[in-house]
Design a protein around this motif. Structure first.
Motif, PDB file in Angstrom:
ATOM      1  N   UNK A 145       0.931  -1.051  -0.239  1.00 49.08           N
ATOM      2  CA  UNK A 145      -0.186   0.033  -0.023  1.00 49.08           C
ATOM      3  C   UNK A 145       1.124   0.777   0.057  1.00 49.08           C
ATOM      4  N   UNK A 146       1.610   1.006   0.699  1.00 54.73           N
ATOM      5  CA  UNK A 146       2.918   2.390   1.093  1.00 54.73           C
ATOM      6  C   UNK A 146       3.137   2.485  -0.350  1.00 54.73           C
ATOM      7  N   UNK A 147       4.235   1.865  -1.144  1.00 56.13           N
ATOM      8  CA  UNK A 147       4.662   1.715  -2.272  1.00 56.13           C
ATOM      9  C   UNK A 147       3.541   2.270  -3.133  1.00 56.13           C
ATOM     10  N   UNK A 148       2.351   1.988  -3.320  1.00 60.26           N
ATOM     11  CA  UNK A 148       1.018   1.847  -4.128  1.00 60.26           C
ATOM     12  C   UNK A 148       0.854   3.616  -3.867  1.00 60.26           C
ATOM     13  N   UNK A 149       1.144   4.066  -2.676  1.00 60.06           N
ATOM     14  CA  UNK A 149       0.729   5.610  -2.383  1.00 60.06           C
ATOM     15  C   UNK A 149       1.738   6.930  -3.248  1.00 60.06           C
ATOM     16  N   UNK A 150       3.669   5.774  -2.670  1.00 63.12           N
ATOM     17  CA  UNK A 150       4.086   7.010  -3.316  1.00 63.12           C
ATOM     18  C   UNK A 150       3.913   6.790  -5.210  1.00 63.12           C
ATOM     19  N   UNK A 151       3.718   5.923  -5.880  1.00 68.04           N
ATOM     20  CA  UNK A 151       4.448   6.160  -6.998  1.00 68.04           C
ATOM     21  C   UNK A 151       2.707   7.031  -7.236  1.00 68.04           C
ATOM     22  N   UNK A 152       1.913   6.797  -7.123  1.00 63.87           N
ATOM     23  CA  UNK A 152       0.526   7.846  -7.784  1.00 63.87           C
ATOM     24  C   UNK A 152       0.897   8.756  -6.899  1.00 63.87           C
ATOM     25  N   UNK A 177     -22.158  27.499 -11.211  1.00 64.45           N
ATOM     26  CA  UNK A 177     -23.904  27.158 -10.523  1.00 64.45           C
ATOM     27  C   UNK A 177     -25.094  28.756 -10.757  1.00 64.45           C
ATOM     28  N   UNK A 178     -25.735  27.897 -10.724  1.00 63.88           N
ATOM     29  CA  UNK A 178     -26.827  29.128 -10.380  1.00 63.88           C
ATOM     30  C   UNK A 178     -28.194  29.880 -11.624  1.00 63.88           C
ATOM     31  N   UNK A 179     -27.729  30.497 -11.239  1.00 66.67           N
ATOM     32  CA  UNK A 179     -28.864  31.367 -12.441  1.00 66.67           C
ATOM     33  C   UNK A 179     -28.000  32.352 -12.875  1.00 66.67           C
ATOM     34  N   UNK A 180     -27.342  33.196 -12.118  1.00 62.76           N
ATOM     35  CA  UNK A 180     -26.793  34.124 -12.567  1.00 62.76           C
ATOM     36  C   UNK A 180     -25.207  33.643 -12.772  1.00 62.76           C
ATOM     37  N   UNK A 181     -24.600  32.561 -12.840  1.00 59.97           N
ATOM     38  CA  UNK A 181     -23.068  32.011 -12.857  1.00 59.97           C
ATOM     39  C   UNK A 181     -22.472  31.871 -14.546  1.00 59.97           C
ATOM     40  N   UNK A 182     -21.554  32.572 -13.903  1.00 59.52           N
ATOM     41  CA  UNK A 182     -20.579  33.228 -15.173  1.00 59.52           C
ATOM     42  C   UNK A 182     -20.349  31.874 -16.205  1.00 59.52           C
ATOM     43  N   UNK A 183     -19.201  31.889 -16.910  1.00 54.90           N
ATOM     44  CA  UNK A 183     -18.310  29.694 -17.830  1.00 54.90           C
ATOM     45  C   UNK A 183     -18.403  29.761 -17.201  1.00 54.90           C
ATOM     46  N   UNK A 184     -17.793  29.353 -15.703  1.00 53.55           N
ATOM     47  CA  UNK A 184     -17.613  28.182 -15.541  1.00 53.55           C
ATOM     48  C   UNK A 184     -16.152  27.950 -14.888  1.00 53.55           C
ATOM     49  N   UNK A 185     -16.055  26.588 -14.508  1.00 54.00           N
ATOM     50  CA  UNK A 185     -14.204  26.388 -15.040  1.00 54.00           C
ATOM     51  C   UNK A 185     -14.445  26.081 -16.138  1.00 54.00           C
ATOM     52  N   UNK A 186     -13.351  26.141 -16.767  1.00 49.41           N
ATOM     53  CA  UNK A 186     -12.582  24.865 -17.967  1.00 49.41           C
ATOM     54  C   UNK A 186     -12.198  23.566 -17.437  1.00 49.41           C
ATOM     55  N   UNK A 187     -12.216  22.346 -18.482  1.00 45.18           N
ATOM     56  CA  UNK A 187     -12.449  21.167 -18.001  1.00 45.18           C
ATOM     57  C   UNK A 187     -10.425  21.046 -17.373  1.00 45.18           C
ATOM     58  N   UNK A 188      -9.715  22.235 -18.145  1.00 45.29           N
ATOM     59  CA  UNK A 188      -8.789  21.765 -17.842  1.00 45.29           C
ATOM     60  C   UNK A 188      -7.888  21.993 -16.073  1.00 45.29           C
ATOM     61  N   UNK A 189      -9.410  23.769 -15.930  1.00 41.37           N
ATOM     62  CA  UNK A 189      -8.721  23.739 -14.107  1.00 41.37           C
ATOM     63  C   UNK A 189      -9.801  22.168 -13.556  1.00 41.37           C
ATOM     64  N   UNK A 190     -10.552  22.010 -13.620  1.00 34.89           N
ATOM     65  CA  UNK A 190     -11.443  20.703 -13.283  1.00 34.89           C
ATOM     66  C   UNK A 190     -10.523  19.904 -13.232  1.00 34.89           C
ATOM     67  N   UNK A 191      -9.715  19.676 -14.269  1.00 31.24           N
ATOM     68  CA  UNK A 191      -8.801  18.060 -13.701  1.00 31.24           C
ATOM     69  C   UNK A 191      -7.538  18.432 -12.515  1.00 31.24           C
ATOM     70  N   UNK A 192      -7.207  19.866 -12.690  1.00 27.86           N
ATOM     71  CA  UNK A 192      -6.669  20.227 -12.350  1.00 27.86           C
ATOM     72  C   UNK A 192      -6.223  20.395 -10.748  1.00 27.86           C
ATOM     73  N   UNK A 193      -8.036  21.187 -10.616  1.00 27.54           N
ATOM     74  CA  UNK A 193      -8.189  20.909  -9.558  1.00 27.54           C
ATOM     75  C   UNK A 193      -8.445  19.109  -8.189  1.00 27.54           C
ATOM     76  N   UNK A 194      -9.170  18.254  -9.292  1.00 23.08           N
ATOM     77  CA  UNK A 194      -9.839  16.908  -8.442  1.00 23.08           C
ATOM     78  C   UNK A 194      -7.377  16.286  -8.865  1.00 23.08           C
ATOM     79  N   UNK A 195      -6.627  16.815  -9.218  1.00 16.56           N
ATOM     80  CA  UNK A 195      -5.295  16.147  -8.659  1.00 16.56           C
ATOM     81  C   UNK A 195      -5.148  16.723  -7.730  1.00 16.56           C
ATOM     82  N   UNK A 196      -5.284  18.057  -7.911  1.00 15.27           N
ATOM     83  CA  UNK A 196      -4.818  18.391  -6.543  1.00 15.27           C
ATOM     84  C   UNK A 196      -5.541  18.704  -5.165  1.00 15.27           C
ATOM     85  N   UNK A 197      -7.048  18.026  -4.907  1.00 13.72           N
ATOM     86  CA  UNK A 197      -7.504  16.970  -4.076  1.00 13.72           C
ATOM     87  C   UNK A 197      -6.605  15.600  -4.074  1.00 13.72           C
ATOM     88  N   UNK A 198      -6.378  15.647  -4.675  1.00 13.38           N
ATOM     89  CA  UNK A 198      -6.028  13.766  -4.740  1.00 13.38           C
ATOM     90  C   UNK A 198      -4.405  13.838  -3.911  1.00 13.38           C
TER      91      UNK A 198
END
Length: 460
Positions: A145-152, A177-198
């Motif tokens: 498990x430790x090795x897998x965590x480090x590699x990931x 989100x919502x009625x006044x939502x702007x253009x939203x985040x691009x997919x690249x920004x969402x991917x980067x955010x998800x990666x940062x969270x992981x």
């Protein structure tokens, strides 16, 4: 496969048939070494070095079961910001890729995200640089498990830097989100955010792993077992030596990074003492910084080791360069490779030499300073293993004090404490008292002296 020089215009053999799964071209884009000058190397030495580098890159590819369709050197005089290689070489290699019908190209260098993207467009093939290839190997080799965590963690840090590519799915925008939502985040920004969270979650999990390792080390420190760590270039024979020294059955194969996860086993010393022997991941030239950082928890065994065995494949043509690469990684870990008090060089694979060459190596080792010994061994045949064990024991003993004491046989608690906190070298019962010779760390010397009225041991 015999590596070849690809320096423009040379006729090259063509492959017939359709592309096969896992077929790859390995390219060594190495800087030219200019001839002449006082420090210039001979042409034969440069060629041998380049061929060894290319063969190592091909070995990395074979380590994940890729079939080498071709391996070639592409000399460069300077690194191009857009494609790493010059325009002419990019076009020539493009023709080779089409003729061999391969879908993957391994570049034995570190590519920037832009360079990787541009080469993939120019060649219409997947491009993997040295860092990406090593990460793929580590991803397959990690078992715990430790090795897998480090590699990931290392893989995600690498992947996050690659999100500059203009892939179609990364250019789309999600609605806000919502009625006044702007253009939203691009997919690249969402991917980067998800990666940062992981990455954040993985780092927290690895902190728990490090805490567990610290507890294990603290437990070992309460027992009189010292730690001996094996380090060395990948495929130097560390795991084979580990098996020979401990009679274990750790996987050992003629393959780069055959083993990845750390292993600890008891090591029996010549005079009855014990130590813990740790086998660690092999090092390699240009080891990705992501991996050095991610595997720091594993390599803490090296940081805490009382003795470090630097295992070298002395039969390898690039043995000196490999030594420099290992020294560089040790420095990254905060270990001085010239620390004669901790490090013993082990020249492995001497069984590959004829008797005359072996005698020359013995003479070279004998002329080294006594505080920088080199032990000649063969992990396969067992040659030199007894001398190595003696050297390990002497190095460990140099950091400990040997004391003589006499203790009442009825003092069970005191005798038990000595067995837990020292190495009992001799113990004889005379007239209701145990005459004992023990070896202790300097940190516990005063305790033993004061509690048991011990005195420095004098050999007979």
């Amino acid at each position: 496969m015999e590596p070849r020089n690809f320096d423009g215009g040379a006729d090259r053999p063509r492959s017939a048939g359709a592309a096969q799964t896992g077929r790859v071209i390995v390219i060594g884009p190495y800087m030219r070494v200019r001839a002449g000058g006082a420090d210039a190397q001979s042409e034969s030495h440069v060629l041998r070095d380049v061929e060894a580098r290319l063969e190592e890159a091909a070995g990395l590819a074979r380590a994940i079961d890729l079939v080498i369709a071709d391996a070639l050197v592409a000399p460069i005089s300077q690194i191009r910001p857009a494609t790493y290689l010059g325009k002419g070489k990019v076009e020539e290699i493009s023709g080779l890729i089409k003729s061999l019908e391969v879908e993957l190209v391994v570049m034995d260098c570190a590519l920037s995200p832009i360079q990787q993207r541009n080469l993939e467009k120019a060649w219409n093939a997947k491009v993997l640089d040295r860092t990406g290839l090593i990460l793929e190997i580590f991803g397959r080799r990690a078992k715990t498990k430790e090795g897998s965590l480090q590699v990931e963690l290392a893989h995600l840090n690498y992947q996050r830097s690659r999100l500059v590519r203009s892939w179609t799915h990364l250019e789309r925008q999600r609605g806000g989100f919502g009625f006044m939502g702007g253009p939203g985040e691009t997919q690249i920004e969402a991917d980067r955010r998800l990666i940062s969270e992981r990455i954040s979650r993985l780092e927290n999990e690895l902190k728990k792993v490090q805490a567990t390792r610290r507890l294990h080390r603290a437990g070992r420190q309460r027992v009189p077992y010292r730690v001996v760590a094996l380090v060395g270039y990948t495929n130097a024979g560390k795991s084979t030596l580990f098996n020979r020294l401990t009679r274990a059955d750790v996987q050992a194969a003629d393959m780069l990074f055959a083993t990845l996860d750390p292993t600890l086993r008891a090591l029996n010393l010549p005079h009855g003492g014990k130590a813990m022997l740790s086998d660690t991941v092999g090092f390699i030239s240009n080891l990705p910084t992501q991996l050095v950082a991610a595997f720091r928890a594993t390599l803490e065994e090296v940081l805490e080791a009382d003795v470090i065995l630097h295992v070298r494949d002395i039969s390898h043509e690039d043995a000196e360069a490999q030594q420099s690469d290992v020294d560089a990684v040790l420095r990254q870990l905060g270990i001085n490779p010239d620390d004669s008090g901790r490090i013993i060089e082990v020249w492995n694979k001497v069984d590959r030499f004829d008797p005359e060459t072996r005698e020359e190596l013995l003479n070279i080792a004998a002329r080294r300073p006594s505080d920088h010994p080199a032990m000649l061994v063969s992990a396969v045949s067992g040659e030199g293993i007894d001398a190595l064990l003696t050297a390990i024991e002497e190095r460990l003993a140099a950091k400990r004090t040997t004391l003589d004491l006499s203790i009442d046989a009825a003092d069970g608690a005191g005798i038990s404490w000595l067995h837990r906190n020292s190495e009992v070298l001799a113990k004889e019962l005379h007239d209701g008292r145990f005459d004992m010779t023990v070896r202790v760390d300097e940190t516990k010397r005063d305790i033993v002296v004061n509690r048991f009225d011990a005195v420095p041991h004098h050999a007979a």
